[in-house]
Design a protein around this motif. Structure first.
Motif, short mmCIF file in Angstrom:
data_model
loop_
_atom_site.label_atom_id
_atom_site.label_comp_id
_atom_site.label_asym_id
_atom_site.label_seq_id
_atom_site.Cartn_x
_atom_site.Cartn_y
_atom_site.Cartn_z
N MET A 147 73.55 -20.35 15.16
CA MET A 147 74.12 -21.43 14.35
C MET A 147 73.02 -22.37 13.87
O MET A 147 72.12 -22.72 14.66
CB MET A 147 75.15 -22.20 15.18
CG MET A 147 75.61 -23.53 14.61
SD MET A 147 76.51 -23.39 13.04
CE MET A 147 78.08 -22.80 13.63
N ASP A 148 73.04 -22.72 12.60
CA ASP A 148 72.18 -23.76 12.02
C ASP A 148 70.75 -23.30 11.75
O ASP A 148 70.11 -23.80 10.83
CB ASP A 148 72.16 -25.00 12.93
CG ASP A 148 71.40 -26.17 12.31
OD1 ASP A 148 71.68 -26.47 11.13
OD2 ASP A 148 70.56 -26.77 12.99
N THR A 158 74.27 -15.04 11.69
CA THR A 158 73.86 -16.44 11.65
C THR A 158 74.73 -17.22 10.67
O THR A 158 75.07 -16.73 9.59
CB THR A 158 72.38 -16.56 11.20
OG1 THR A 158 71.56 -15.79 12.08
CG2 THR A 158 71.92 -18.00 11.19
N VAL A 159 75.08 -18.44 11.05
CA VAL A 159 75.82 -19.35 10.17
C VAL A 159 74.96 -20.59 9.99
O VAL A 159 74.56 -21.24 10.97
CB VAL A 159 77.18 -19.73 10.77
CG1 VAL A 159 77.90 -20.72 9.84
CG2 VAL A 159 78.04 -18.49 10.99
N MET A 160 74.65 -20.92 8.75
CA MET A 160 73.84 -22.10 8.50
C MET A 160 74.11 -22.69 7.12
O MET A 160 74.83 -22.09 6.30
CB MET A 160 72.35 -21.78 8.66
CG MET A 160 71.81 -20.73 7.73
SD MET A 160 70.13 -20.21 8.19
CE MET A 160 69.24 -21.78 8.16
N LEU A 161 73.55 -23.85 6.88
CA LEU A 161 73.72 -24.54 5.62
C LEU A 161 72.80 -23.95 4.56
O LEU A 161 71.73 -23.42 4.87
CB LEU A 161 73.38 -26.02 5.81
CG LEU A 161 73.69 -26.97 4.63
CD1 LEU A 161 75.18 -27.11 4.43
CD2 LEU A 161 73.05 -28.34 4.87
N HIS A 321 74.98 -16.18 6.93
CA HIS A 321 76.03 -16.79 6.11
C HIS A 321 75.63 -18.23 5.80
O HIS A 321 75.49 -19.05 6.72
CB HIS A 321 77.36 -16.77 6.85
CG HIS A 321 77.84 -15.40 7.21
ND1 HIS A 321 78.74 -14.70 6.44
CD2 HIS A 321 77.54 -14.59 8.26
CE1 HIS A 321 78.98 -13.52 7.01
NE2 HIS A 321 78.25 -13.43 8.10
N ARG A 322 75.44 -18.53 4.53
CA ARG A 322 75.03 -19.88 4.14
C ARG A 322 76.19 -20.59 3.45
O ARG A 322 76.70 -20.12 2.43
CB ARG A 322 73.83 -19.82 3.19
CG ARG A 322 72.55 -19.35 3.88
CD ARG A 322 71.35 -19.47 2.97
NE ARG A 322 70.13 -19.02 3.61
CZ ARG A 322 69.36 -19.80 4.37
NH1 ARG A 322 69.69 -21.05 4.54
NH2 ARG A 322 68.26 -19.32 4.93
#
Length: 333
Positions: A147-148, A158-161, A321-322
């Motif tokens: 995350m992040d 991955t999940v991030m901005l 994933h952005r």
């Protein structure tokens, strides 16, 4: 006192043990409302406490996941933790939260502790300095989601901005307001922490897209306790910045504290935008323009990805994933 068992509940409610088991696992689709109510009343009457250890052994699951955050002081981190807890609670899981303090050794110890406790999976805000450990988890096919922050070579979900876009939204706003001498300050980029590096690169690319030269003197990456010194260096320049982009909420706190202590007025003396919305941004004087991360949406996606790995449902997802940020326009710029 005799320990009440699932058999006692079934006999008292006059249903089968499998029906009680389905109730305990929240699989209500194959029972009537009357049966469900009867089991609920029986559990309360007998004060039945499910044997979690026996359940874990039978189902080969502890129904527990770990969350290792890099720094729990970030508003974003606490928002994500809250949303992850809510998601997994609704799916019958508990969570264990660990704060690594951006310390790779502490992160390593927490991950090893969580695996020793046989959690079913871990969501990690990686410090980036435990590559062998991350790789071993992946090789073990242990459910893991980042995350992040991302570590590209590991191919871990991955999940991030979209950090480039976060900086672009801020720079576009500054330019729109007529500012060109724009500074950015972030916390340290040691260990190549991806959001900070990407936000700086997004800052550079956005200035270039507006035809504004990048001034290296306007870029600072320092530890949180060094932020006041870095800000003083900005204001000692021959051409001090007209605007400052605070790279995260901790930096924004320090920027606002510095401005207050030195009687520098926002936005008259300098404009300010922070990446990460904070609770006080809408009522601080002046109200603070921020770039907001969709924390709940990001947390839910990370939780979905982890649960899919735990349940072995769907195709393996190793994507980054952005999610897109939004600019919350207020009075500081």
């Amino acid at each position: 006192m005799k320990t009440i068992t699932i058999t006692d509940v079934a006999n008292h409610a006059k249903v089968s043990k499998s029906t009680v088991s389905q109730y305990l696992n929240k699989r209500y689709e194959y029972m009537s409302e009357k049966t469900r109510k009867k089991i609920e009343e029986t559990i309360e009457e007998l004060n039945y406490q499910p044997n979690i250890i026996a359940r874990s052994l039978k189902q080969k699951s502890t129904f527990t996941v770990g969350v290792v955050v890099a720094n729990i002081l970030h508003t974003f981190s606490t928002q994500v933790i809250r949303a992850i807890e809510n998601y997994f609670y609704e799916h019958g899981f508990h969570i264990i939260v660990c704060n690594a303090d951006d310390n790779p050794e502490k992160e390593k110890n927490y991950i090893e502790m969580l695996r020793a406790k046989q959690v079913d999976g871990i969501i990690i805000f990686p410090t980036g300095d435990n590559l062998d450990l991350y790789q071993r988890m992946k090789s073990d096919q242990f459910p893991i989601v980042f995350m992040d922050r991302t570590i590209q070579e590991l191919n871990i979900a991955t999940v991030m901005l979209d950090n480039h876009l976060a900086s672009k939204l801020a720079i576009d706003r500054f330019i729109e307001k007529g500012f060109e001498n724009i500074a950015i300050i972030t916390t340290s980029i040691i260990r190549d922490i991806s959001p900070r590096i990407e936000r700086i690169q997004g800052y550079k690319d956005s200035l270039a897209s507006h035809g504004v030269p990048v001034n290296s003197e306007y870029i600072k990456t320092v530890n949180a306790d060094e932020i006041p010194v870095a800000l003083s260096e900005f204001f000692e320049l021959e051409k001090p910045p007209q605007a400052i982009l605070a790279g995260n909420d901790i930096v924004l706190n320090e920027v606002l504290r510095y401005m207050k202590q030195h009687e520098i007025h926002i936005p008259d003396d300098i404009a300010v935008i922070g990446i990460d919305d904070v609770p006080y941004a809408s009522f601080y004087t002046p109200t603070i323009t921020t770039v907001n991360q969709p924390a709940i949406e990001m947390a839910n996606l990370a939780a979905e990805l982890l649960l899919s790995q735990i349940n072995k449902t769907g195709k393996e997802d190793t994507s980054v994933h952005r999610l897109k940020p939004t600019l919350l326009s207020r009075n500081s710029c």
